[in-house]
Each structure stands twice: as structure tokens, then as C-alpha cells.
Design a protein around this motif. Structure first.
Motif, PDB file in Angstrom:
ATOM      1  N   GLU A  56       0.869  -1.183   0.000  1.00  0.00           N
ATOM      2  CA  GLU A  56       0.000   0.000   0.000  1.00  0.00           C
ATOM      3  C   GLU A  56       0.901   1.227   0.000  1.00  0.00           C
ATOM      4  O   GLU A  56       1.942   1.233   0.664  1.00  0.00           O
ATOM      5  N   THR A  57       0.506   2.246  -0.736  1.00  0.00           N
ATOM      6  CA  THR A  57       1.321   3.463  -0.795  1.00  0.00           C
ATOM      7  C   THR A  57       0.490   4.693  -0.473  1.00  0.00           C
ATOM      8  O   THR A  57      -0.731   4.705  -0.640  1.00  0.00           O
ATOM      9  N   SER A  58       1.177   5.724  -0.020  1.00  0.00           N
ATOM     10  CA  SER A  58       0.538   7.028   0.174  1.00  0.00           C
ATOM     11  C   SER A  58       1.583   8.107  -0.107  1.00  0.00           C
ATOM     12  O   SER A  58       2.784   7.886   0.061  1.00  0.00           O
ATOM     13  N   TYR A  59       1.090   9.260  -0.557  1.00  0.00           N
ATOM     14  CA  TYR A  59       1.974  10.377  -0.878  1.00  0.00           C
ATOM     15  C   TYR A  59       1.478  11.616  -0.157  1.00  0.00           C
ATOM     16  O   TYR A  59       0.296  11.966  -0.220  1.00  0.00           O
ATOM     17  N   VAL A  66       6.861   9.863   0.316  1.00  0.00           N
ATOM     18  CA  VAL A  66       6.138   8.670  -0.100  1.00  0.00           C
ATOM     19  C   VAL A  66       6.298   7.634   0.997  1.00  0.00           C
ATOM     20  O   VAL A  66       7.409   7.365   1.455  1.00  0.00           O
ATOM     21  N   SER A  67       5.181   7.061   1.432  1.00  0.00           N
ATOM     22  CA  SER A  67       5.202   5.982   2.413  1.00  0.00           C
ATOM     23  C   SER A  67       4.689   4.717   1.744  1.00  0.00           C
ATOM     24  O   SER A  67       3.626   4.728   1.117  1.00  0.00           O
ATOM     25  N   VAL A  68       5.443   3.653   1.877  1.00  0.00           N
ATOM     26  CA  VAL A  68       5.066   2.365   1.303  1.00  0.00           C
ATOM     27  C   VAL A  68       4.990   1.355   2.439  1.00  0.00           C
ATOM     28  O   VAL A  68       5.962   1.165   3.172  1.00  0.00           O
ATOM     29  N   LEU A  85      12.998  -0.954  -3.386  1.00  0.00           N
ATOM     30  CA  LEU A  85      11.865  -0.105  -3.739  1.00  0.00           C
ATOM     31  C   LEU A  85      12.239   0.718  -4.961  1.00  0.00           C
ATOM     32  O   LEU A  85      13.292   1.360  -4.991  1.00  0.00           O
ATOM     33  N   LEU A  87      10.609   3.707  -7.505  1.00  0.00           N
ATOM     34  CA  LEU A  87       9.566   4.689  -7.768  1.00  0.00           C
ATOM     35  C   LEU A  87       9.745   5.158  -9.196  1.00  0.00           C
ATOM     36  O   LEU A  87      10.800   5.699  -9.546  1.00  0.00           O
ATOM     37  N   GLU A 115       7.293  -0.418   6.994  1.00  0.00           N
ATOM     38  CA  GLU A 115       7.020   0.895   6.423  1.00  0.00           C
ATOM     39  C   GLU A 115       8.311   1.453   5.850  1.00  0.00           C
ATOM     40  O   GLU A 115       9.311   1.578   6.547  1.00  0.00           O
ATOM     41  N   GLU A 124       3.901  12.836  -6.881  1.00  0.00           N
ATOM     42  CA  GLU A 124       3.446  11.474  -6.583  1.00  0.00           C
ATOM     43  C   GLU A 124       3.874  10.526  -7.707  1.00  0.00           C
ATOM     44  O   GLU A 124       3.644  10.797  -8.885  1.00  0.00           O
ATOM     45  N   VAL A 128       4.940   2.204  -8.428  1.00  0.00           N
ATOM     46  CA  VAL A 128       5.706   1.803  -7.253  1.00  0.00           C
ATOM     47  C   VAL A 128       5.928   0.298  -7.355  1.00  0.00           C
ATOM     48  O   VAL A 128       4.973  -0.466  -7.523  1.00  0.00           O
TER      49      VAL A 128
END
Length: 145
Positions: A56-59, A66-68, A85, A87, A115, A124, A128
């Protein structure tokens, strides 16, 4: 049979024993190494079959971060230092990692969450990709696939 014939047979027999004495340890070592390599290959194949994870990712545009989150859903323990990782196709080497909020952990056991945080990402990412030590990979694209 005279002495010369018996002597020649004895010399050939001794030569044969010496040759076998030289060749046998070499063949035994080669067999042991081959058997060990086959065992290692089978162990890697088993680890690959039992490895699974979700991503799951968030920006955060404000902090350009960026958090993965990588959740180990398989039974194989994964090495945090061997997880890569990417990107938008670029390998990220400057990342911060934490397993269940512990930054000192280097193993990701079944059910645990890793994380990965990447800072200074201007926009963004569209793609990913997370790759484990076993070659297992998951890709998330902008469309959610």
C-alpha cells in the motif's frame, strides 16, 4: 609366466591404484558440492513458493514524502535489507524503514508490516515496485493495479 610379466602386471596394478586414489577424492568432492547446490536451490524454491506480500502506498505533497507499507502475508521471513523499492523505475537507496514501528528490526516475519519512507519526492509516483530477496515483486500503478 615369467618374472617380467608378473612385474609388469604388478606395476600396472599399482599405477591403477594410485590413479584411483587421486581421482576418487576429486569425484567425491564434486558430488558433495553438487548435492549441496541442489539442496540450496530447493530451499530457495520453497522460500519463493511460501513468500507473499501486499503493498500500500501514500503520498504527502506537503512534506514531499512517499510511504510504502509492505505486509508479509506469506510464511517466509523476509530480510528488510534485501527488499528494494523503485519509484517510477528508479531504485530508491535513501530510505527509512521500520518494522511494526521499530527502526532497528531487519527481519519481516509473517503478519508484520514494513514501512518504507522516501523523502524529497517532488511529485506522486505513477508506479511503485517492491522486490524481495527471492525475486518476488509487486507493482502498483497510478490506476491502482
Amino acid at each position: 609366466m615369467g618374472f617380467s610379466t608378473s612385474g609388469a602386471v604388478a606395476i600396472l596394478f599399482i599405477g591403477l591404484l594410485v590413479a584411483v586414489g587421486i581421482v576418487y577424492p576429486t569425484l567425491e568432492t564434486a558430488h558433495d558440492r553438487r548435492a549441496g547446490a541442489i539442496d540450496e536451490r530447493d530451499e530457495r524454491a520453497l522460500d519463493l513458493r511460501n513468500a507473499a506480500f501486499e503493498v500500500e502506498t501514500s503520498y504527502d505533497a506537503g512534506s514531499e514524502t512517499v510511504s510504502v507499507n509492505v505486509t508479509n502475508t506469506g510464511t517466509t521471513t523476509l530480510s528488510v535489507t534485501e527488499i528494494d523499492l523503485l519509484l517510477d523505475g528508479v531504485l530508491q537507496t535513501e530510505t527509512a524503514t521500520a518494522v511494526n514501528d521499530d527502526a532497528t528490526r531487519e527481519r519481516l516475519h509473517s503478519g508484520e508490516v514494513l514501512e518504507i519512507t522516501v523523502e524529497n519526492v517532488a511529485e506522486e509516483p505513477n508506479r511503485v515496485k517492491v522486490v524481495t530477496e527471492h525475486g518476488l515483486a509487486r507493482v502498483l500503478t497510478e490506476g491502482g493495479g
